[in-house]
Design a protein around this motif. Sequence first.
Motif, PDB file in Angstrom:
ATOM      1  N   TYR A  24      83.995  32.835  52.845  1.00  0.00           N
ATOM      2  CA  TYR A  24      83.851  32.193  51.316  1.00  0.00           C
ATOM      3  C   TYR A  24      84.941  32.684  50.591  1.00  0.00           C
ATOM      4  CZ  TYR A  24      78.825  32.254  49.217  1.00  0.00           C
ATOM      5  OH  TYR A  24      78.061  31.923  48.617  1.00  0.00           O
ATOM      6  N   GLN A  28      85.827  27.189  50.366  1.00  0.00           N
ATOM      7  CA  GLN A  28      84.105  27.224  51.161  1.00  0.00           C
ATOM      8  C   GLN A  28      83.340  27.134  50.431  1.00  0.00           C
ATOM      9  OE1 GLN A  28      86.616  30.137  53.370  1.00  0.00           O
ATOM     10  NE2 GLN A  28      85.892  29.528  55.275  1.00  0.00           N
ATOM     11  N   HIS A  32      79.931  25.434  49.811  1.00  0.00           N
ATOM     12  CA  HIS A  32      78.342  26.683  49.429  1.00  0.00           C
ATOM     13  C   HIS A  32      77.801  25.753  48.116  1.00  0.00           C
ATOM     14  CE1 HIS A  32      80.300  28.170  52.945  1.00  0.00           C
ATOM     15  NE2 HIS A  32      80.395  29.737  52.577  1.00  0.00           N
ATOM     16  N   LEU A  35      75.661  22.195  48.302  1.00  0.00           N
ATOM     17  CA  LEU A  35      74.528  22.440  49.641  1.00  0.00           C
ATOM     18  C   LEU A  35      73.051  22.196  48.361  1.00  0.00           C
ATOM     19  CD1 LEU A  35      76.027  24.661  52.044  1.00  0.00           C
ATOM     20  CD2 LEU A  35      75.736  22.240  52.542  1.00  0.00           C
ATOM     21  N   TRP A  39      73.395  26.606  47.996  1.00  0.00           N
ATOM     22  CA  TRP A  39      73.872  28.252  48.499  1.00  0.00           C
ATOM     23  C   TRP A  39      74.277  28.080  50.059  1.00  0.00           C
ATOM     24  CZ3 TRP A  39      69.851  30.322  52.142  1.00  0.00           C
ATOM     25  CH2 TRP A  39      68.547  30.719  51.230  1.00  0.00           C
ATOM     26  N   SER A  40      74.162  28.750  50.945  1.00  0.00           N
ATOM     27  CA  SER A  40      74.940  28.467  52.181  1.00  0.00           C
ATOM     28  C   SER A  40      73.553  29.006  53.211  1.00  0.00           C
ATOM     29  CB  SER A  40      75.684  28.488  52.646  1.00  0.00           C
ATOM     30  OG  SER A  40      75.826  28.809  54.192  1.00  0.00           O
ATOM     31  N   GLN A  42      73.542  29.227  56.390  1.00  0.00           N
ATOM     32  CA  GLN A  42      74.633  29.621  57.913  1.00  0.00           C
ATOM     33  C   GLN A  42      75.091  30.929  57.301  1.00  0.00           C
ATOM     34  OE1 GLN A  42      77.554  27.263  58.461  1.00  0.00           O
ATOM     35  NE2 GLN A  42      78.059  28.864  60.343  1.00  0.00           N
ATOM     36  N   GLU A  85      74.372  32.763  48.339  1.00  0.00           N
ATOM     37  CA  GLU A  85      72.345  33.915  48.300  1.00  0.00           C
ATOM     38  C   GLU A  85      72.205  34.671  47.544  1.00  0.00           C
ATOM     39  OE1 GLU A  85      75.438  31.431  50.559  1.00  0.00           O
ATOM     40  OE2 GLU A  85      76.080  33.411  49.966  1.00  0.00           O
TER      41      GLU A  85
END
Length: 398
Positions: A24, A28, A32, A35, A39-40, A42, A85
């Motif tokens: 993060y 990075q 994210h 996307l 948010w990710s 993964q 997230e």
Amino acid sequence: MDFDLNPEQALLQDNVERLLREHYAFDQRQRHLALAQGWSRQMWSQYAALGLLALPFDEAHGGAGLGAVESMIVMESFGRWLTLEPYLATVVLGGAALRLAGSAAQQAAILPAVCSGARLLALAHMEPDARYAWHQVCSRARRVAGGWRLDGEKTLVLHGDCADTLIVAARVAGETDDRSGVALFLVDAQAAGVHRRGYALQNDTRAADIRFDAVTVPATALLDSPDDGLPVLERVLDEGIAAICAAGVGALERMHTTTIDYLRTRQQFGVPIGSFQALQHRAVDMLVALEQARSMSYLATMMVAAPALERRKAVSAAKAQFCQSARAIGKDAVQLHGGIGVTLECQVAHYFKHTTTLEFLFGDFEHHIAQLAAAGAFTAAREAQEDRRDAPHPHATA
């Protein structure tokens, strides 16, 4: 009182920080954010693998059976790294509603999937005309054959655009301003009649406005008993506010350290600007405001399970202090960075947007000061001060 973390809590903090440090960093986070869902997934899977999604839930449902302190540790780290997230929406808010009011069958059906990362939750409670009055619920739930029919609108549903299950506050009896007659329902976000409009908040996290048009849910969708959902809702929101304060402290801490680093490296007149005494004083003021917010965050965390009045006073005091600290630290962080402090290329600008969003989430400074006044906190403080003033001096002689 000992505020040191025990070995297990320190290990949790180290693990979360290590994960976010590796995945993060600022660039990075920008990936994210780009996307499709903002948010990710993964990263969400990695939170599940680390056990973060299971922290507050019973072991019978795949949880860890831990408490508010562990949630505070995670939220502080998430605030430091500006995670995107839906942890607040799913684990803290939605999870708390199920943990506090869900039946054994409801918990068994939903919580294991939450702990594994397979199901996302969102709390739909705020309405367009209610502002911060949680009891002002216009959305209606009416009994129909085999269940309930829901109609109404909700706004600012955190991560409501991606949630699988919505926990909806709806009125089953009484008028809009009544404190009784509010119930909580589990609603499938894909059910017929659920209309969602998602959008990004100022801090880049997601929210949604949701309309319920004749949405039918079974009788088993009702949480707790039919007309006393408001105390549960208030407890859930207080836990959410305590979590917001913790995340805010993490963000304020990073704003402070980033600013100190800048003062040490930025040169003016051939010396670092951090050598100027006036700027040193402002950096110290930032540190004082940070520690004030941190201490009140600890208080809110410790009081989330207290009786309603005491919990409300502690949580409102913590949020009011966070709002004050966020204003002070944010202003100085941006100003001490100079012109670049408001550009999106500068990390401080993103932290400033984040803390500003948290200021107004679930009650701003004026709202929580009013809550404290209504709870008699200032009267009690004034009486205690008068008692101390009237008491004889310990060294006084007859």
